[in-house]
Design a protein around this motif. Sequence first.
Motif, short mmCIF file in Angstrom:
data_model
loop_
_atom_site.label_atom_id
_atom_site.label_comp_id
_atom_site.label_asym_id
_atom_site.label_seq_id
_atom_site.Cartn_x
_atom_site.Cartn_y
_atom_site.Cartn_z
N GLY A 124 0.81 -1.21 0.00
CA GLY A 124 0.00 0.00 0.00
C GLY A 124 0.84 1.25 0.00
N ARG A 125 1.88 1.26 0.86
CA ARG A 125 2.74 2.44 0.96
C ARG A 125 3.56 2.65 -0.30
N VAL A 126 4.08 1.56 -0.87
CA VAL A 126 4.89 1.67 -2.08
C VAL A 126 4.05 2.19 -3.24
N MET A 127 2.86 1.63 -3.41
CA MET A 127 2.00 2.05 -4.51
C MET A 127 1.50 3.48 -4.29
N ALA A 128 1.37 3.88 -3.02
CA ALA A 128 0.95 5.26 -2.73
C ALA A 128 2.03 6.25 -3.12
N ILE A 129 3.30 5.91 -2.82
CA ILE A 129 4.42 6.78 -3.23
C ILE A 129 4.48 6.86 -4.76
N PHE A 130 4.27 5.73 -5.41
CA PHE A 130 4.25 5.68 -6.88
C PHE A 130 3.17 6.61 -7.42
N ALA A 131 1.97 6.53 -6.83
CA ALA A 131 0.86 7.38 -7.27
C ALA A 131 1.14 8.85 -6.99
N THR A 132 1.76 9.14 -5.85
CA THR A 132 2.06 10.53 -5.49
C THR A 132 3.04 11.17 -6.46
N ILE A 133 4.08 10.43 -6.81
CA ILE A 133 5.08 10.94 -7.76
C ILE A 133 4.43 11.22 -9.11
N ASN A 134 3.58 10.29 -9.57
CA ASN A 134 2.88 10.49 -10.84
C ASN A 134 1.91 11.66 -10.77
N ASN A 135 1.22 11.78 -9.62
CA ASN A 135 0.25 12.87 -9.44
C ASN A 135 0.93 14.24 -9.42
N CYS A 136 2.20 14.26 -9.05
CA CYS A 136 2.96 15.52 -9.09
C CYS A 136 3.41 15.84 -10.51
N ALA A 137 3.90 14.81 -11.21
CA ALA A 137 4.45 15.00 -12.55
C ALA A 137 3.37 15.38 -13.57
N LEU A 138 2.19 14.77 -13.44
CA LEU A 138 1.13 14.97 -14.44
C LEU A 138 0.65 16.42 -14.54
N PRO A 139 0.17 17.03 -13.43
CA PRO A 139 -0.32 18.41 -13.57
C PRO A 139 0.76 19.41 -13.94
N ILE A 140 1.99 19.18 -13.45
CA ILE A 140 3.10 20.09 -13.80
C ILE A 140 3.37 20.01 -15.29
N GLY A 141 3.40 18.78 -15.82
CA GLY A 141 3.65 18.59 -17.24
C GLY A 141 2.56 19.21 -18.10
N VAL A 142 1.30 18.97 -17.71
CA VAL A 142 0.17 19.52 -18.46
C VAL A 142 0.20 21.05 -18.43
N TRP A 143 0.46 21.62 -17.24
CA TRP A 143 0.52 23.08 -17.11
C TRP A 143 1.65 23.67 -17.95
N LEU A 144 2.86 23.07 -17.84
CA LEU A 144 4.02 23.60 -18.55
C LEU A 144 3.87 23.47 -20.06
N TYR A 145 3.40 22.30 -20.52
CA TYR A 145 3.27 22.11 -21.96
C TYR A 145 2.13 22.95 -22.53
N GLY A 146 1.12 23.21 -21.71
CA GLY A 146 0.06 24.10 -22.17
C GLY A 146 0.62 25.48 -22.53
#
Length: 416
Positions: free
Chosen positions: A354-376
Amino acid sequence: MIKKVFSKNFIFFLAGQTLSMFGTNIIKFAISLYILEVTTSAAIFGWITAASYIPPIILSPFGGILADRKNKKNLMVALDGIYGMITLLMGIAFQRREEFGIVAGLLILLSIVSAFEAPVVQSSVPLIQTNENLTKANAIVNQITSLSGLLAPFLAGIFYSIFGKEYFHYIMFLCTVCFLLAASVELHLTIPLQIQHCYDSMVDVFKYDFKDTLRLILKEKQHIGAVMLLNAFFMFLIQPFLSIGVPYIISVKLELDSVWNGGVQVFLGILGIAGGFVAAAITGKFQIKNIYKLFIGMGLAMIPVSLMILKHNSAKKTYFILSLSAGAIIFLASIAGTYIVSGIQKVSPQNMLGRVMAIFATINNCALPIGVWLYGIIYEKFDKQLFGVLIITAVFIIFGSIKGKKIYWILQQEYN
């Protein structure tokens, strides 16, 4: 004897997740239609959407700790029950014409609950399935996710056209039924409880559980952390192309109407599902160490689009190539994602899933909006140099793929 993938337990799990995901996706799309119609403000819609990204980023690690320490079946039932209560309250609010702020607050509350759901679900699959069926099981879960992402917005659009703003609460009540049915199905699940170290206080639980997880992915098994960061790097580069770049090119560069945009989204959804089928079919033949080749393919798939834009080909020809390129990317990404998740799950201790997959999700959740915002910003600022933007993005993806070859090879060694 090899156990079958579709055990009774796994079927209950899939049924619960299907109902829950359809309910969630219908809400998200229907609410977006409602907000845009009521406020006619893209800015307000953008702020509410951005706010919904924040809870998963902050709360996912806590959700992972909860997933490891509590009964996962009870958590799934409770979370879907809470989803049902929130949508019921939203329905009542819509029916009584409550202030828009109350509805927005309930929508944010919905995203808070979702932050706890993802680690619970992802950490349950390895405990329900055997190791030899893990990749197939994850592929099936991804197919359902893709199918709900494809069909739920379509259904939400139909429901909204039927009920409209005046009877929007009926859609919320329908979603309430979906969540309550999901909770009732999940009551039949059997998921073993993992033994955890006991601490004197909840503060110590969060402190030491989080510390143990970081030590695992940064020191004891550094390749897990490396795979997570590499995946976030690819998501940062690839997802903005799919979610921002493709609609932007079709609408602005090619000047085609929304029907063409809708068509490519359906096409991408179908190929995402197809990727899941292929991932399940090649289990035992495809090796994790070759994941880097899939990402190289994604980088190469961007090049034909950039060339079409550079040569100023006709709108329909460019649209055709764009559709094929984006389709190839989503197809390969579906396969890669399935094997990455399966690899991380298999090499992680079961009492820390649970903890490992949560860290995985958190890292992705950080990268996604930043990428979408920057590329926009980049797509708009460098509109005349879009060819160069896509080429540079493709080069970064290919370079990252080659550099990540060793990381996937290490993951493969432990996976075996």
